[in-house]
Each structure stands twice: as structure tokens, then as C-alpha cells.
Design a protein around this motif. Structure first.
Motif, mmCIF file in Angstrom:
data_model
loop_
_atom_site.group_PDB
_atom_site.id
_atom_site.type_symbol
_atom_site.label_atom_id
_atom_site.label_comp_id
_atom_site.label_asym_id
_atom_site.label_seq_id
_atom_site.Cartn_x
_atom_site.Cartn_y
_atom_site.Cartn_z
ATOM 1 N N TYR B 550 5.979 63.548 -16.281
ATOM 2 C CA TYR B 550 4.570 63.414 -15.929
ATOM 3 C C TYR B 550 4.235 61.977 -15.532
ATOM 4 N N LEU B 551 4.920 61.018 -16.165
ATOM 5 C CA LEU B 551 4.548 59.613 -15.943
ATOM 6 C C LEU B 551 5.281 58.985 -14.763
ATOM 7 N N PHE B 552 6.335 59.627 -14.286
ATOM 8 C CA PHE B 552 7.107 59.039 -13.186
ATOM 9 C C PHE B 552 7.161 60.008 -12.017
ATOM 10 N N SER B 553 7.219 59.451 -10.818
ATOM 11 C CA SER B 553 7.051 60.294 -9.630
ATOM 12 C C SER B 553 8.345 60.955 -9.176
ATOM 13 N N ASN B 554 9.473 60.367 -9.527
ATOM 14 C CA ASN B 554 10.731 60.980 -9.117
ATOM 15 C C ASN B 554 11.116 62.053 -10.136
ATOM 16 N N ASP B 555 12.105 62.861 -9.779
ATOM 17 C CA ASP B 555 12.525 63.934 -10.681
ATOM 18 C C ASP B 555 13.548 63.376 -11.668
ATOM 19 N N LEU B 556 13.196 63.395 -12.947
ATOM 20 C CA LEU B 556 14.097 62.841 -13.960
ATOM 21 C C LEU B 556 14.943 63.926 -14.615
ATOM 22 N N ASP B 557 14.718 65.166 -14.230
ATOM 23 C CA ASP B 557 15.528 66.247 -14.791
ATOM 24 C C ASP B 557 16.830 66.325 -14.003
ATOM 25 N N VAL B 558 17.647 65.289 -14.151
ATOM 26 C CA VAL B 558 18.914 65.182 -13.428
ATOM 27 C C VAL B 558 20.033 65.337 -14.444
ATOM 28 N N PRO B 559 21.261 65.591 -13.970
ATOM 29 C CA PRO B 559 22.378 65.706 -14.930
ATOM 30 C C PRO B 559 22.535 64.415 -15.724
ATOM 31 N N VAL B 560 23.009 64.555 -16.955
ATOM 32 C CA VAL B 560 23.260 63.386 -17.798
ATOM 33 C C VAL B 560 24.212 62.438 -17.067
ATOM 34 N N GLY B 561 23.898 61.126 -17.116
ATOM 35 C CA GLY B 561 24.758 60.150 -16.450
ATOM 36 C C GLY B 561 24.237 59.741 -15.089
ATOM 37 N N HIS B 562 23.144 60.334 -14.660
ATOM 38 C CA HIS B 562 22.587 59.932 -13.370
ATOM 39 C C HIS B 562 21.510 58.868 -13.559
ATOM 40 N N VAL B 563 21.398 58.005 -12.556
ATOM 41 C CA VAL B 563 20.371 56.971 -12.561
ATOM 42 C C VAL B 563 19.357 57.311 -11.474
ATOM 43 N N VAL B 564 18.080 57.191 -11.810
ATOM 44 C CA VAL B 564 17.025 57.535 -10.856
ATOM 45 C C VAL B 564 16.132 56.315 -10.637
ATOM 46 N N HIS B 565 15.903 55.978 -9.371
ATOM 47 C CA HIS B 565 14.913 54.939 -9.075
ATOM 48 C C HIS B 565 13.567 55.616 -8.933
ATOM 49 N N THR B 566 12.594 55.107 -9.620
ATOM 50 C CA THR B 566 11.308 55.793 -9.551
ATOM 51 C C THR B 566 10.148 54.840 -9.796
ATOM 52 N N GLY B 567 9.022 55.201 -9.217
ATOM 53 C CA GLY B 567 7.810 54.437 -9.486
ATOM 54 C C GLY B 567 7.106 54.996 -10.712
ATOM 55 N N MET B 568 6.407 54.115 -11.416
ATOM 56 C CA MET B 568 5.513 54.552 -12.483
ATOM 57 C C MET B 568 4.118 54.372 -11.893
ATOM 58 N N LEU B 569 3.512 55.478 -11.480
ATOM 59 C CA LEU B 569 2.329 55.380 -10.627
ATOM 60 C C LEU B 569 1.049 55.600 -11.419
ATOM 61 N N ASN B 570 -0.035 55.062 -10.891
ATOM 62 C CA ASN B 570 -1.338 55.332 -11.487
ATOM 63 C C ASN B 570 -1.992 56.516 -10.776
ATOM 64 N N GLU B 571 -3.212 56.847 -11.155
ATOM 65 C CA GLU B 571 -3.887 58.019 -10.611
ATOM 66 C C GLU B 571 -4.000 57.954 -9.092
ATOM 67 N N LYS B 572 -4.073 56.727 -8.577
ATOM 68 C CA LYS B 572 -4.226 56.592 -7.122
ATOM 69 C C LYS B 572 -2.884 56.542 -6.419
ATOM 70 N N GLY B 573 -1.820 56.754 -7.152
ATOM 71 C CA GLY B 573 -0.496 56.745 -6.557
ATOM 72 C C GLY B 573 0.097 55.359 -6.418
ATOM 73 N N GLY B 574 -0.608 54.338 -6.937
ATOM 74 C CA GLY B 574 -0.115 52.958 -6.811
ATOM 75 C C GLY B 574 0.911 52.625 -7.877
ATOM 76 N N TYR B 575 1.748 51.660 -7.561
ATOM 77 C CA TYR B 575 2.836 51.292 -8.466
ATOM 78 C C TYR B 575 2.322 50.481 -9.659
ATOM 79 N N GLU B 576 2.385 51.017 -10.855
ATOM 80 C CA GLU B 576 2.143 50.224 -12.052
ATOM 81 C C GLU B 576 3.440 49.544 -12.469
ATOM 82 N N ASN B 577 4.532 50.148 -12.048
ATOM 83 C CA ASN B 577 5.844 49.609 -12.378
ATOM 84 C C ASN B 577 6.826 50.297 -11.464
#
Lengths: 454, 882
Positions: B550-577
Motif C-alpha cells: 500500500y505504501l510503495f508504488s512498485n509491486d513488492l510481491d516478488v520472489p524472495v531474493g529480488h530487489v525492487v526499486h520503488t517510490g514511496m509516494l504521497n497522495e498526489k503521487g509525489g516522491y516522499e522517498n
């Protein structure tokens, strides 16, 4: 790696302490304006100690510097205890009785001393009871001995020094059931400390010195220049009288071995000191105490080692030499310092630097425009002139700090070189002791107006 | 004489004109002596309590009440506008190097201009303009840079010749000047009266103001503000605003749960004179002479002149409190150098008579930027303080942003550079602050060159390898208290000392970094990246995955051992992190974010993660040392050290595995490098750090390994068009606007924060676009270097600003990254930016007034990637950071 001026300042100022004496404390007008003190460690932990206190049951103020060796235990103990011994020695019979009665009946004790301590100057909580009992025994004996005579300061100082050293020695021989305390009293006795103590009461200044710390009076001549007057003699191999004294106290057969390489028995630099029972006790006593002592003591090579040519102990005493000086209006300040200062600076320079610092601070009153008519141009001229007069003086608010800055940072031209200062202060612990010693300084400032009125 | 001054600043007539306000406040000062000290008792509760009645507190109250929040109580321990606000010099100056500060000052100026009309309170507003003088060419360059950014904001501003300076201000001696900047709309005000005007307006809007009421502490329960304890009783409230100026630090520390507000006061001096024989005109422009460290404004026919000396006097380190700042001691000796500078600038003033030297403490912050925002530990606890002596310039704008923050959840501008959460507890040591502000205050007048590092308060957080790297010639910079290597000076090579290395041109480390970059491209380099913020989030069940989805925009339901680059977005879709998250097991995740995210990201997640004891988040930043092995031979070094095959078949990119390296077990190896180059990052439990580093260096020798620093990393990353958070990306930038759609999984089967905004952008298009610019006619040796903040022109029209830049050693060109907008030619309205719009334009970048041609690109050069990549790897390390 390079320390910035603020970093240098924070190191230099870490231990600085200032005390201003209230001009009139309700009883007396004090001849002491106040004092500045400071310490710069070279050993880790520092082996120097300092003390300052106002006597509450008699008049006068006590100030002292203590230079420890073979650890800091003895210097620490002396810094905590010596002033109480002096104060008690000075007390009149009635006051002693009053105090004893109070203790006897569990009443609140009259306060004897008001300490003026930097937060880093600590007292050992664990040993306070032990120390108190020894002190009480001392005043009980004084009560019994009541001679009826008024106490002479010189005598009081000598008695206090000797008595404390004696107590240190006894406590170590008797031991203590508490293992921590037992080890503590042994460490106190097997380490050593010199002491240089001043007692100021009105125009009467007494300096009691044991060892190679030094007291020096800063005198302002009529032409405004500064000169130094020694108020103590160093007890070391450079002092002919001391060498003579030691030789007198021991058989001629030991003449060659008493002082070797400028050290007592080839080992000890100061010729008088507290503690150092290795130079005071018989060999049998030393062995007995060490064997029955805790393991830490037995494992310590230094304590187990018996000095060579050790035939007729004691070789060392804590008895001070006392010099009395009547303060005059031209006597502006007193410097008490451990040998760490005197190794790097001549007393004449010390007198000049402190003198100029103190008068600079006083003469350089802040300018206030107030209601006067001053133009920008006039003010600019005035400031330029003032700036020319001030050097690094204003960086320090404490005369002792200022002196340390010079002692550590002076270049060959006698001015403070920041780069040198920075290097000296950033030396790693293990190197620092090779380039400098612990330095402890107390600068006492006198009130010339009060002294002049006596 | 002093009386005259005070009367000017706190004209009490305004009170009589507003009896309603007067009724509600204590009026000890007024003539009606019958008034009780506190005629009106404090309310038992309010929505908002503001502490501090200076320019900040009154501005916040004013803006809150304008935005409809009327249940507001303002408390002042002394009298309104009686602290720094009363004594401040009253110069409203928009010439600020940081863009958001510039915007605040611009808004303040517009606000003050109409304030008298709005409130009826005389503010003394006078549009005089200001002249900033340059004694050196470098100073002129820095003025030109500011002029460029003022101009594109529509603020009139010009670079003028010394001759023109004399025409504007006849008293100025110009013989040592090379030029100046003139900002005609800068103004003067009586700052106390501006503050009183804001208070009056706020009071009319319903804000209750209580003087002589001091806040002892703020109560917080379950991480929320619940009330305020004052010397006159308690007020329950939902929001507390700390505008206590130089006392903000102490007030922050007075509660059970301390709020760390890193600021420290320094004495600040200025001079007042009697009028000249022929009194100076009140419309004469203010003069700023940064090389002389002084400012000079007209004042009552005479002058007011102060400055920022090299040897500031910090005060109140021990926190001595006092009600109102009584005049502290005047210190003429201290002021001497500034007086010299004044008489050198205006020799004609020699005969002018002195009235007073005012000593007015100002508070400074560790990075010379003000502090605003919400406490990371206490919700509803807001702060606005630490103005670095520009309180009157920022007051209006800062109050507005903070009010917006409270009412809307976030200000209308990106204020991350000012956010309280950029600091942590580590900046709040008194010793640190005391030493740092002694460096910051002189910096007000020092030349601001690119890549400046603070010298005080260093070596606070270090990697276990610090000494090893230092001995090998490392040169250090600091981020969030952490020492990081810039580059390694090879043995026998000397660089310029600090003062001489300041330049706007090619820096002396150019070749050193060049060879580090080359080694990354051809062999292998190791960079210590331990400063990154690292969190571990785990749960007993699926709570961790569900919350993170819910807190990150990329899909984190990936196989164990995978690394995901993702934004932590606010309600407006902007990057909080912007972060990388490795799935360590089904139920635990390892998250890496930029160094300065430690406080912000923690607070953001804490606030939003469900309150569930089975879900655990831990800050493990200090537990791991990170070594980044960059380069084609990294794979060889690592496989030799671990006896494990590390080739792409066995260890694909964006993969994470715990393995042994040398003797050390449990090293977390990830196939990312933050540069787009091949390689790995090793997350090493700190006790193994030295061992693993030594093993890597020994084994790497035959592959030509060497140490490298962050400057090499930056060059590598920018040439590959990687944006980084805090510089390029902020809370107002969405993944759609920077070509990161692939990191957003709109159809991952569940809702996530910012999804709606992104869907809308996907349908309607974006209004700005992250673009890479290659400078074409820029001579690296001779021309000024770009930095960031340079205006971008498309077909001669301003379209945006750069956000970062670096020299690309591979392209042998400068690369700038920045955002392109599409402003309607007539209305200035923002239009959708299309790919065609970007591609069909001729671009120029303005560096200090000189324009360079630039080629715009929306995708990186594929030739820069040494390996053939899968399609989804094109953007393989699409996340970057400084």
C-alpha cells in the motif's frame, strides 16, 4: 588533521574555572579578588590535582596544586584531605571541642571549608568515612594536647602536611575490610604526590611546598613592568640545600648512591612527597604489606620493586618548607603551578604574560557611547588604536587558560602560534606525555586597595 | 537617543485604533493603569496554540486565520514583537540563493506591501530597492547566478556597472568594485510593526492573543500533541506551533518527549547614527557589501549598518532564558572590522555622529537554512524558527507555507530543504550547535561556491573503515553527520587548500575523479556507501507485505531474493522517498534509502504502518557497512572471494543473497550499484567490515581495483540520467514526470498510496518532464561550470530549472538534469508536456547569465551501458541519490 581555533579553545577551556571572592563576605574584606584555575592533561588520566577553598571557622583562603606520580591516587587523596588537616590545625581549642561534641552527639557539624570546585574535581564517596575517621582522630589528639597557645600558621601547615602523610601510611599498613577501600589506600600510599599550597589571610601569605611544584608572586614595578618573586624552593636535585639535607640524614657510606642522575636513589625526581611508601617504609614492612595485599598489588612490578641501595629509610618526607610573605600593594597576583608549566616557561615570562593579561582585561574597559557625541571616524580611530594594543589576550577569559595557551603554543618569538598549538593539542595520548607534562595552574589575584589599607 | 529608536519600532498608537483587540490582551503597557495584568483568562482548549509573538508566530496566526482556522491562541512570554523581531534591521531582500527561500521572500514582500492598507497599521513599508556589491569577479559570478533566478521568476533585477551604482547611491565609494546587482523592488519595513499588523489582522479574524504568558512545556500522548502547560494554566489543543525563535531549542527540549530543533543564537550588531547634515532620503536603496561583510540602509535621515563578522559570538549555549531581549552589551571592539568596512564603503560618513550600537541576538541553524515543519516524533507539533537573520524577509512566506502545511497536509511548494526532518537528534548537541553556528554566521557573507563542505561538527558518524580510507588519501564530505569520501588523492599529489579551492570553474580534483571513473568503467572500484538509511520491516504473517504494497508504488510481491526499486509516494503521487527494497524472506524486507531520509522516512512509515505488535520496523543503518563494487571485474573479485559463481546466469541483476565473502559469513550481496554500471553492493555486518574490505582489496589487486568516492559515483549516475531524491526528485514530482512509469504497477491488484493521482496523470499527461541536457558549446576548461538551479530556455523562453549536473568523462561533455515545463505563451498557464514538445525545441542553459546550447534527451545513451541488458533492466538502477 588540523584543529580549528574553536576546537583548540574547547580543549583549552574544558577544565577552566574562575571564582570571584565577594568583596565583603559579612565578616572580612578580602585581600583576594578571585582566582582562575585550569588544567591541561598530558597523562591519561591526568595525574595533577588542584584544590581551592575558603576557611569558614578561621579567616583565609587555601589554594593548592598537586602533582601525582605513579598514578593519580595519592594526588587525589591529598587534594581531598590536606585542606581539612590544615583547617583543623588552625582551629582554636574551643572550636575543636565544639566540633567533637557535635560529632559525639550526632548533631550537625560546623562547616569547616567552602570548596570552590570545577565539576571535574571530584571527591571519593567511598573513602569519605575512612578519611573522616582519620581526621577526627587527629583533632581529638589536638584537643588532648591543648597547649593554650594561639595557632601559628607556619606550624599548622607543617603539622597538617606531616600528619596527613602519616595517616596515609598508617591506613595502608592497617588496611580495610572493604576490598575496594583496601586497594584504594594501598594505591594512595604506593603512589606519590607533591603539593604546593598557599594560605592567604589579609596581607599574610604563607606558601607551604613539598616537591617541585612552584609558587610565584607577580610584582608590578613602579615603571609598570613585571617581575617575579619566588615563594617556594623546588625540592629536587637542582636545589643544593635539598641535596645537602638528604645527605645529612643518611650515613656517609650512602653519599654516592643517594642522588643519581638527578634523582633520589636514581629513581625519584622530587625530593619530598606525600605517599611513596617505597621510599619511606622498611623493606620488611613493604614486603609484608604487599604480600598480604590484594593480587592487583602483587602483580604490579612497580610496587614490588625495592629501590636499589635501600639501607636507611625513610629517604623521603612530606614535611613542607613554608615561606611567609607580607603582601604589598605592588604584589598583584600569585601563580601556583605544577612543574609542567615551569618546564616550558621561565618565571619572568610567566609574570609578564599574566601581568599584561590581567591589566589588559582591566584597562580595556568596554567602550560605551552613552550620551557622548562621537563620530564614526573618531570611533574608528579609537578602535584601531585599541586593536593595536590587544594581542591574543581577549581570546581567554581565564588567566590560567591564557598561560596554558602560551606554555603550549609559544613559538621561538614568544608569541602564540596557532599551528603549533593545534599540533600539540592533537597529539595522540601515547605521544602527548613525551612532548609535555600535565599542567595545572592557579592564578590568584590580589586586591591592592585592600592590601594598601592594612 | 535610544528612546527615539524604540518609539519608532513599537509605536503603540495602533492599539488605540483597535479597541477590540486590546480588550482581549493584557494591557500593562497601555496608559490605562487600572487594567489588570491578565484581564482575559486563557481558554481551556483551542485547536491551535502558537508559542511566540514575533514575526513568525504572528505570520502563522495570520495565515491560519485567513485559511479558515480561527480557533487559534497565540501566546507570547513578554510582549508582542519584543524579541529579535523588534530589533531586526527591517530589510526585505529577495536575493536568496535557495529557490524556496527566494519564493518566501518574494511573497513576504508582496504581503507587506499591502499590509498597511489591509490592517490600517502603519508598517513603514518603503520600496527602496537594494544594491549588492561585488569586489571580486567571483562575487560578481555569484550575483549573476542569483540575478538569473530572480529574472526567470519575474522579479526585476539587473547587473549594473560601478558607475550606475553611484547614480543610485551617491555615498558609495566604487573604486574597488567590479560590478553590482540591483533589485529595485526590495523594501524596508519596521519589522515590529509588520508583526503587530499581522497580529491585528489575525485578531480580527478570531485569533486570541495573550501576552505575558509563557509556555512551560507541551504535553504529548501516544505521539500526538494534547495540550500546552503555561504559567497561567493549561490549554488543550490538537496543534502546537513552536515559533519561540532563539528559545525554540529549549522549548523543544522541555517536554517529556524532546523535539530537537537545532538552532543556536549568536550576537548580532548593528549601528545607528544621527541624521546626516543633509538627511538621507528614505527612498535610498539598501546596500549590501558581502565582501566587506556589511549591509547599510537609510534610517531616519542617518544610516543603520550591521554585518556578519568572521568571529561570531555565540550565546545562550547553556540556555539562559530571559523574557525579552534587553539590550545586550555593546561591543565596539568586536564591531571594529565592520566599522572599517563601512567607512571604506562610504568614506563620507566619517563625521557622522553615532547614536547607538545595537546588540540583537539572531538564531542560526546548522546548514544556514531555516527550520519548518512537523516533529517526526510528536504529531501536531509544528516548528517555525531559525531564520539565520533573515526573519523579516522570510516571515510572510514561511508563515504561509507552515499554515498550508497544517491545514492541507503539505505546503504548496517543495520545502524539503527547510524541513525539520532533515535533521535528527545528532544535530542537536549543544557543543555541535555552538561550533557549527560559529561557522555558519560568517558564511552569510562568504562566497557560496559549488560543493561546499562544513568544517565544524565533523567526524561524528563514520564507517568502521574511516581510518583505513583516510590513510589512503580520502577527502571527506558530510551528509546527515556521516563522513563520506569525495575522492582519493593519490600519493604525491597535492590539492589546493580549502580557501583557494573555491571556484565556479573547473575544480582541482577534475583529473583525480576522472581516473576513478575510468577505473569503474574498465576494471573495478570500491566505494564505501555505509551512510545510506537502512530499515528492516518484518511481520509474523503477511502484514509486512500488505502494508508495504500500500505504501510503495512498485509491486513488492516478488520472489524472495529480488530487489525492487520503488517510490514511496504521497497522495498526489509525489516522491516522499525513493528506495530499493529487497525481499529477504516471505515476511521480511530490507529497505535502502538516501542518507538524509533517516528521520523523514521513519516518521512517514511509523505514521502509516498499522499499529500491530506483529509488524516490526527496525532502523539498522548502524548495523551494516556497505561496500559498492563497481565495474566489469567486480564479478571476478567476488566469485574468487566466495567460491560461488557470480555471473548473470547465477546472480542476475536486481538480486539479493546472503553469502560468505572471505571468512565472513552472512554478507548480504545485492546486484545493484546505484550507477548503472555492472557490480554489487555488499551489506556487511560492521564487525566484518575491515576483514571484507581487506579481502576485497587484496583479491582485487590483480583486477586493478582501487578506491573511489562519491564524485565518481555522481558523474557515472548523471551521465546515465538517473534522478536522485532530495536533488531531482521531491514530494512534487511523480514517477510519470521522470520516466519512471515502469516502477509503478498500477495493476498490482491492490490499492496503493498515490495511485489515483498517477492514473489521472497517465490519462491526462504530465505538466513537467524530467529531461537530460548535454551541453554543446561549453568549454570545460574555460567556462563556468553548471551546478544546479540554472534556468533552462527552450526556443528562447524560460521552461524550467536544472536540478543537478556533472561532467561526463565518457561523453566528455557536461550533463545537466532538470525539469521542462510548458507555459502558455500568452497566459503563462501550465500546459501538458509531451514528448514531441521536448524533442522539438532548441535548448539553452543559463549559467550566471551566459547561455550555452544544450541537446535535450528523454532517454540515456545506450552506448554508455557496457552490458547488454534485458528490457526491464534498461532502467535497472533507475533510482539514484546523492
Amino acid at each position: 588533521f588540523y584543529l580549528t581555533p574553536p576546537q583548540v579553545n574547547s580543549i583549552l577551556k574544558a577544565n577552566e574555572y574562575s571564582f570571584k571572592v565577594p568583596e565583603f563576605d559579612g565578616k572580612n574584606v578580602s585581600s583576594v579578588l578571585g582566582f582562575d584555575s585550569n588544567q591541561l592533561p598530558a597523562n591519561a588520566p591526568i595525574e595533577d590535582r588542584r584544590s581551592a577553598a575558603t576557611c569558614l571557622q578561621t579567616r583565609g583562603m587555601l589554594l593548592g596544586v598537586f602533582d601525582g606520580h605513579a598514578g593519580c591516587a595519592c594526588a587525589q587523596a591529598v587534594s581531598e584531605r590536606l585542606f581539612y588537616y590544615i583547617a583543623v590545625s588552625l582551629l582554636p581549642h574551643e572550636t575543636l571541642l565544639e566540633i567533637e561534641n557535635a560529632v559525639e552527639s550526632g548533631r550537625a557539624l560546623l562547616p569547616i571549608l567552602q570548596w570552590h570546585k570545577h565539576p571535574n574535581d571530584y571527591f571519593s564517596k567511598e573513602a569519605s568515612k575512612l578519611y573522616f575517621n582519620s581526621l577526627r582522630t587527629y583533632w581529638q589528639e589536638l584537643i588532648d594536647l591543648n597547649s593554650g597557645e594561639t595557632t601559628d600558621v607556619r606550624e599548622a601547615l607543617i603539622n597538617a602536611f606531616k600528619r596527613l602523610d602519616n595517616d596515609i601510611s598508617l591506613e595502608a599498613q592497617v588496611g580495610d575490610p572493604n576490598s575496594f577501600l583496601n586497594y584504594l589506600v594501598l594505591r594512595v600510599a604506593f603512589s606519590g604526590a607533591t603539593a604546593c599550597v598557599a594560605h592567604v589571610d589579609g596581607v599574610d601569605l604563607h606558601v607551604a611546598n613539598t616537591g617541585d611544584s612552584r609558587a610565584m608572586l607577580g610584582v608590578q614595578e613602579e615603571d609598570g613592568s613585571w617581575s617575579a618573586v619566588n615563594l617556594s624552593y623546588d625540592h629536587n636535585a637542582q636545589n643544593e640545600h635539598e641535596v645537602e639535607r638528604v645527605k645529612m640524614e643518611h650515613p656517609k657510606s650512602e653519599e654516592k648512591t643517594l642522588v643519581k642522575q638527578d634523582r633520589l636513589l636514581g629513581l625519584l625526581m622530587p625530593f619530598r612527597a606525600f605517599g611513596d611508601v617505597k621510599f619511606k617504609w622498611s623493606i620488611e614492612l613493604q614486603k609484608r604489606v604487599i604480600e598480604s595485599g590484594p593480587d592487583q598489588l602483587n602483580d604490579n612490578e612497580y610496587t614490588k620493586f625495592i629501590p636499589p641501595n635501600y639501607h636507611t629509610p625513610p629517604y623521603l618526607t612530606a614535611e613542607p618548607e613554608v615561606i611567609h610573605h607580607k603582601l604589598r600593594p605592588q604584589d598583584k597576583f600569585l601563580v601556583l603551578a605544577t612543574d609542567g608549566l615551569w618546564e616550558t616557561m621561565h618565571r619572568q615570562d610567566v609574570a609578564r604574560i599574566v601581568g599584561e593579561y590581567l591589566t589588559g582585561v582591566h584597562h580595556q574597559q568596554p567602550i560605551a557611547v552613552g550620551g557622548y557625541k562621537v563620530t564614526l571616524g573618531q570611533m574608528h580611530g579609537l578602535l584601531t588604536e585599541r586593536r593595536a594594543r590587544i594581542s591574543s589576550v581577549f581570546e581567554d577569559q581565564n588567566a590560567a587558560t591564557h598561560l596554558i595557551r602560551h606554555a603550549v603554543g609559544n613559538n621561538e618569538f614568544g608569541t602564540v602560534d596557532h599551528e603549533r598549538l593545534s599540533k600539540m593539542l592533537s597529539l595522540p595520548e601515547e605521544l602527548a606525555r613525551m612532548y609535555r607534562d600535565d599542567i595545572t595552574i592557579i592564578v590568584v589575584q590580589f586586591n591592592s586597595h585592600v592590601i594598601g589599607a592594612y | 537617543a535610544a528612546g527615539m529608536f524604540l518609539r519608532l519600532l513599537s509605536d503603540i498608537q495602533w492599539r488605540a485604533a483597535h479597541p477590540k483587540w486590546r480588550r482581549m490582551t493584557s494591557s500593562q503597557r497601555s496608559t490605562s493603569t487600572t487594567a489588570e495584568p491578565h484581564p482575559v483568562s486563557l481558554p481551556a482548549q483551542a485547536q491551535v496554540v502558537i508559542c511566540g509573538g514575533g514575526i513568525m508566530g504572528t505570520s502563522v496566526a495570520y495565515h491560519l486565520s485567513k485559511m479558515g482556522w480561527k480557533d487559534v491562541v497565540l501566546l507570547e512570554q513578554g510582549r508582542l514583537a519584543a524579541g529579535t523581531t523588534r530589533f531586526c534591521a527591517g530589510i526585505v531582500s529577495t536575493a536568496r540563493p535557495v529557490s524556496v527561500e527566494l519564493k518566501m521572500a518574494h511573497y513576504s514582500n508582496k504581503l507587506y506591501q499591502q499590509l498597511e492598507q489591509e490592517t490600517g497599521v502603519q508598517t513603514g513599508y518603503m520600496k527602496t530597492g537594494s544594491i549588492s556589491l561585488a569586489q571580486t569577479q567571483d562575487r560578481l559570478i555569484s550575483l549573476k547566478r542569483i540575478a538569473s533566478s530572480l529574472n526567470v521568476m519575474g522579479i526585476p533585477c539587473e547587473i549594473i556597472s560601478p558607475k550606475k551604482v553611484v547614480q543610485l547611491h551617491p555615498l558609495i565609494n566604487i573604486h574597488d568594485l567590479v560590478g553590482a546587482m540591483y533589485v529595485p523592488e526590495d523594501a524596508l519595513v519596521s519589522s515590529a510593526n509588520v508583526s503587530l499588523a499581522l497580529a491585528t489582522a489575525a485578531s480580527r479574524n478570531g485569533v486570541q492573543i495573550h501576552e505575558r504568558t509563557s509556555v512551560s512545556h507541551v504535553t504529548v500522548q501516544k505521539g500526538r500533541v494534547t495540550g500546552v502547560e503555561t504559567d497561567r494554566g493549561r490549554i488543550q489543543c490538537e496543534y502546537f506551533v513552536n515559533c519561540a525563535g532563539q528559545w525554540a531549542y529549549e522549548l523543544g527540549h522541555s517536554g517529556e518527549e524532546p523535539v530537537h530543533i537545532p538552532l543556536h543564537a549568536c550576537e548580532h550588531f548593528y549601528l545607528l547614527t544621527h541624521p546626516l547634515k543633509e538627511p538621507l532620503s528614505s527612498s535610498l536603496p539598501t546596500v549590501v557589501d558581502p565582501d566587506g561583510r556589511i549591509y547599510i540602509r537609510n534610517w531616519q535621515g542617518g544610516i543603520l549598518s550591521g554585518g556578519f563578522e568572521k568571529n561570531p559570538k555565540p550565546l545562550f549555549t547553556e540556555g539562559r532564558n530571559q523574557l525579552e531581549i534587553q539590550n545586550l552589551q555593546e561591543d565596539w571592539d568586536h564591531f571594529g572590522p565592520l566599522l572599517s568596512a563601512l567607512l571604506r564603503r562610504m568614506p563620507g560618513l566619517e563625521a557622522l555622529q553615532i547614536m547607538q550600537l545595537v546588540n540583537c541576538p539572531e538564531s542560526f541553524t546548522p546548514d544556514m537554512r531555516c527550520i519548518m515543519g512537523e516533529s517526526p516524533t510528536a504529531q501536531g507539533y509544528f516548528v517555525l524558527a531559525g531564520m539565520n537573520s533573515a526573519g523579516i524577509s522570510y516571515g510572510g512566506g514561511a508563515g504561509k507555507y507552515l499554515a498550508e502545511w497544517m491545514v492541507n497536509g503539505y505546503p504548496s511548494e517543495n520545502v524539503w530543504p527547510l524541513d525539520l526532518k532533515r535533521f535528527g537528534t545528532l544535530q542537536s548537541s549543544r557543543t555541535f550547535l555552538r561550533h557549527r553556528v560559529m561557522e555558519v554566521m560568517p558564511l552569510m557573507c562568504d562566497l557560496k561556491v559549488p560543493r561546499w563542505d562544513f568544517q565544524t561538527g565533523r567526524q561524528l558518524r563514520t564507517s568502521p573503515l574511516y581510518d583505513r580510507l583516510d590513510a589512503q588519501g580520502a577527502r571527506w564530505m558530510e551528509k546527515h553527520g556521516f563522513e563520506r569520501v569525495k575522492y582519493f588523492v593519490p600519493p604525491g599529489k597535492d590539492l589546493l587548500d580549502l580557501d583557494h579551492s573555491k571556484t565556479f570553474y573547473k575544480p582541482d580534483w577534475f583529473d583525480i575523479v576522472g581516473s576513478e571513473v575510468k577505473c569503474c568503467k574498465e576494471a573495478v572500484c570500491v566505494i564505501d556507501m555505509s551512510s545510506f538509511t537502512k530499515f528492516e520491516i518484518s511481520s509474523t504473517g503477511d502484514q509486512a507485505l500488505e502494508s508495504l504494497q500500500y505504501l510503495f508504488s512498485n509491486d513488492l510481491d516478488v520472489p524472495v531474493g529480488h530487489v525492487v526499486h520503488t517510490g514511496m509516494l504521497n497522495e498526489k503521487g509525489g516522491y516522499e522517498n525513493d528506495c530499493s527494497i529487497a525481499r529477504l524472506s516471505k515476511r521480511s524486507f530490507f529497505m535502502i534509502s538516501p542518507t538524509d531520509q533517516q528521520v523523514h522516512c521513519w516518521a512517514w512509515l511509523k505514521k502509516r504502518l498499522p499499529d500491530d505488535s506483529n509488524l516490526v520496523m527496525e532502523d539498522v543503518t548502524w548495523k551494516y557497512t556497505a561496500l559498492n563494487l563497481i565495474g566489469p571485474r567486480a564479478v571476478d573479485v567476488l566469485s574468487e572471494l566466495s567460491y560461488a559463481p557470480m555471473t548473470a546466469e547465477h546472480f542476475p541483476s536486481l538480486f539479493c543473497k546472503e553469502m560468505s565473502v572471505g571468512y565472513a559469513n552472512g554478507i548480504r550481496v545485492m546486484s545493484i550499484t546505484h550507477t548503472g554500471e555492472p557490480g554489487f553492493v555488499l551489506y556487511i555486518p560492521i564487525e566484518y567490515a575491515l576483514h571484507v574490505y581487506n579481502e576485497v582489496m587484496n583479491m582485487g589487486q590483480k583486477y586493478g581495483i582501487r578506491n573511489a568516492g562519491y564524485y565518481a559515483l555522481r558523474s557515472l549516475r548523471i551521465e546515465k540520467f538517473f534522478a536522485f531524491w532530495g536533488q531531482d526528485l521531491d514530494a512534487f514530482t511523480t514517477p510519470m514526470e521522470c520516466g519512471r512509469e515502469f516502477q509503478v504497477k498500477l495493476e498490482k491488484g491492490m490499492q496503493f498510496l498515490g495511485q489515483e493521482a498517477l492514473l489521472e496523470q497517465k490519462q491526462n499527461g504530465v505538466y513537467k518532464r524530467f529531461t537530460m541536457f548535454i551541453l554543446e558549446d561549453h568549454d570545460t576548461d574555460m567556462d563556468l561550470w553548471p551546478w544546479w538551479g540554472e534556468p533552462i530556455f527552450r526556443n528562447g523562453r524560460y521552461v524550467g530549472k536544472t536540478t543537478s549536473s556533472a561532467y561526463s568523462y565518457t561523453l566528455e561533455r557536461h550533463v545537466c538534469l532538470g525539469f521542462v515545463h510548458h507555459f502558455d505563451e500568452k497566459t503563462g498557464e501550465e500546459l501538458v508536456v509531451t514528448t514531441d514538445f521536448i524533442n522539438q525545441g532548441e535548448y539553452e542553459i543559463d549559467i550566471a547569465g551566459q547561455r550555452f546550447q544544450a541537446k535535450a534527451k528523454l532517454y540515456p545513451f545506450s552506448s554508455l551501458f557496457t552490458q547488454r541488458r534485458r528490457k526491464d533492466e534498461v532502467e535497472l538502477s533507475g533510482y539514484q541519490r546523492e
